[in-house]
Design a protein around this motif. Sequence first.
Motif, PDB file in Angstrom:
ATOM      1  N   PHE A  10      75.446   3.611  37.172  1.00 42.95           N
ATOM      2  CA  PHE A  10      74.954   4.219  35.939  1.00 42.95           C
ATOM      3  C   PHE A  10      73.623   4.935  36.125  1.00 42.95           C
ATOM      4  O   PHE A  10      73.251   5.795  35.327  1.00 42.95           O
ATOM      5  CB  PHE A  10      74.821   3.168  34.835  1.00 42.95           C
ATOM      6  N   PHE A  34      73.140   8.787  35.852  1.00 44.88           N
ATOM      7  CA  PHE A  34      73.044   9.529  34.592  1.00 44.88           C
ATOM      8  C   PHE A  34      71.591   9.619  34.134  1.00 44.88           C
ATOM      9  O   PHE A  34      70.915   8.596  33.975  1.00 44.88           O
ATOM     10  CB  PHE A  34      73.889   8.847  33.510  1.00 44.88           C
ATOM     11  N   ASP A  35      71.127  10.836  33.895  1.00 50.84           N
ATOM     12  CA  ASP A  35      69.758  11.045  33.440  1.00 50.84           C
ATOM     13  C   ASP A  35      69.607  10.823  31.941  1.00 50.84           C
ATOM     14  O   ASP A  35      68.514  10.509  31.458  1.00 50.84           O
ATOM     15  CB  ASP A  35      69.295  12.470  33.788  1.00 50.84           C
ATOM     16  N   ASP A  36      70.705  10.980  31.194  1.00 49.86           N
ATOM     17  CA  ASP A  36      70.674  10.861  29.740  1.00 49.86           C
ATOM     18  C   ASP A  36      70.698   9.389  29.331  1.00 49.86           C
ATOM     19  O   ASP A  36      71.662   8.659  29.614  1.00 49.86           O
ATOM     20  CB  ASP A  36      71.878  11.601  29.154  1.00 49.86           C
ATOM     21  N   GLN A  40      73.707   8.302  27.135  1.00 54.87           N
ATOM     22  CA  GLN A  40      74.941   8.158  27.900  1.00 54.87           C
ATOM     23  C   GLN A  40      74.940   6.842  28.673  1.00 54.87           C
ATOM     24  O   GLN A  40      75.946   6.119  28.690  1.00 54.87           O
ATOM     25  CB  GLN A  40      75.102   9.345  28.857  1.00 54.87           C
ATOM     26  N   ARG A  41      73.813   6.527  29.282  1.00 55.16           N
ATOM     27  CA  ARG A  41      73.743   5.249  30.022  1.00 55.16           C
ATOM     28  C   ARG A  41      73.965   4.073  29.080  1.00 55.16           C
ATOM     29  O   ARG A  41      74.668   3.121  29.425  1.00 55.16           O
ATOM     30  CB  ARG A  41      72.386   5.113  30.730  1.00 55.16           C
ATOM     31  N   LEU A  82      83.852   8.509  34.126  1.00 55.81           N
ATOM     32  CA  LEU A  82      82.562   9.191  34.059  1.00 55.81           C
ATOM     33  C   LEU A  82      81.645   8.793  35.213  1.00 55.81           C
ATOM     34  O   LEU A  82      81.043   9.650  35.862  1.00 55.81           O
ATOM     35  CB  LEU A  82      81.879   8.874  32.724  1.00 55.81           C
ATOM     36  N   ALA A  83      81.555   7.493  35.475  1.00 53.19           N
ATOM     37  CA  ALA A  83      80.582   7.018  36.451  1.00 53.19           C
ATOM     38  C   ALA A  83      80.966   7.345  37.892  1.00 53.19           C
ATOM     39  O   ALA A  83      80.117   7.748  38.694  1.00 53.19           O
ATOM     40  CB  ALA A  83      80.384   5.508  36.291  1.00 53.19           C
ATOM     41  N   GLU A 103      80.500  11.114  38.697  1.00 51.64           N
ATOM     42  CA  GLU A 103      79.079  11.480  38.666  1.00 51.64           C
ATOM     43  C   GLU A 103      78.380  11.025  39.937  1.00 51.64           C
ATOM     44  O   GLU A 103      77.576  11.757  40.530  1.00 51.64           O
ATOM     45  CB  GLU A 103      78.409  10.866  37.440  1.00 51.64           C
ATOM     46  N   THR A 121      83.302  16.512  38.546  1.00 53.62           N
ATOM     47  CA  THR A 121      82.933  16.220  37.155  1.00 53.62           C
ATOM     48  C   THR A 121      83.622  17.144  36.158  1.00 53.62           C
ATOM     49  O   THR A 121      83.216  17.208  35.000  1.00 53.62           O
ATOM     50  CB  THR A 121      81.407  16.328  36.984  1.00 53.62           C
ATOM     51  N   SER A 144      84.556  15.370  32.908  1.00 57.35           N
ATOM     52  CA  SER A 144      83.553  14.570  32.199  1.00 57.35           C
ATOM     53  C   SER A 144      83.313  15.028  30.766  1.00 57.35           C
ATOM     54  O   SER A 144      83.223  14.180  29.856  1.00 57.35           O
ATOM     55  CB  SER A 144      82.242  14.557  32.991  1.00 57.35           C
ATOM     56  N   TRP A 175      83.584  12.465  27.480  1.00 59.90           N
ATOM     57  CA  TRP A 175      82.506  12.236  26.512  1.00 59.90           C
ATOM     58  C   TRP A 175      82.963  12.601  25.103  1.00 59.90           C
ATOM     59  O   TRP A 175      82.618  11.910  24.128  1.00 59.90           O
ATOM     60  CB  TRP A 175      81.261  13.030  26.888  1.00 59.90           C
TER      61      TRP A 175
END
Length: 355
Positions: free
Chosen positions: A183, A186-188, A191-192, A306-307, A310, A324, A327, A331
């Motif tokens: 996880f 993910f920068d967001d 989302q995390r 997703l993970a 990524e 991706t 993705s 989402w």
Amino acid sequence: MASTASQGAASGLGAELKTGATAVPPDQAERIAREKYGLTGKAEWLWGEKDSNYRLTLDDGAEYLFKVLNPAENPAMTSMHSQALLHVEAADPGIPIQRIIRTLDGEADFRMTDDEGGTRGVRMVTFAPGISQKSQPHSALQRYRVGLLLGRMQKALEGFTHEAASHRITWDMKHAAGIRDLFSAFDDAAQRARLERAMDDFENLIVPRMAELPAQVIHNDFNMENILVSEEDPDTISGIIDFGDMVHAPLLFDVAVGAAYQMGDAEDPVEAMCDFLKGYATEKTLSDEEIALLYPAVVTRMLMRLAIPEWRAKLFPEHRELYTRNSPTVWAQFARLDAISRDDAIAHLTAACRL
């Protein structure tokens, strides 16, 4: 080339996805086809997540799929996939799967030595007709028929066993807890957080009961790109491809994988899953315990979708767009699913399973 992210590869990613899909030159693929199979044709490279794939077209127009498997794939895994194709063909010839093409020596697959001196598995199969379900219009009838075919596939695989069936692969939901390590890709923060909540459900609801669930060898990747439909009549399922993620695991997980993908772009993701589950229920029956875990299992597959890509995109940034590409769809599915009362969703899924 892998980025610096590979320096600390997370435990959630298996060896088969830490190794890129190293291609062999097309002329080498053509030479192998001639020497090992007695088939002369033109090899056209096709995208694959972890294998090097080719469409081999003979002079008479006949087409075959020629696979040079990932260098990290255990030879026993290669054997299991080949033997599973043969087993399903014998158990239920009506399931539209690819057929094994044996070598001139009668082998279902064999090992080749690549230019680096390493050995890799090779398999040749018929080229399944049709076009991916993902690329065509979707309907309730189409989803129903996909569910029905998954039920038939599970029944065909009931008696199948292989020494490699318990081999660990990244896409095996039994080991999804390890994906929490990914996880950080993910920068967001939002989302995390959504992925963390989904993982909490998996660990709290599914893991404690996982050992009690009915299990066997499953296809494990009934997604819209592995399901082929007729271009003239998209409601007709013409092919089921890619046994590469097969594993011994709870039957529920196979159903959850299929249901998760059948949401597609449907405005009502629960109704779309119900179409699929109604078809499945004509062939197989989930227990009350399995039905109770279906919703969190579906969401677990979504977080995996997703993970894993990524993190792979961090390892192989040159392939980010391919890894991706789905993705945004997942989402969007999360957003639509979260807009529906969880209790209502579970009630509708339960009703579909109990037809």
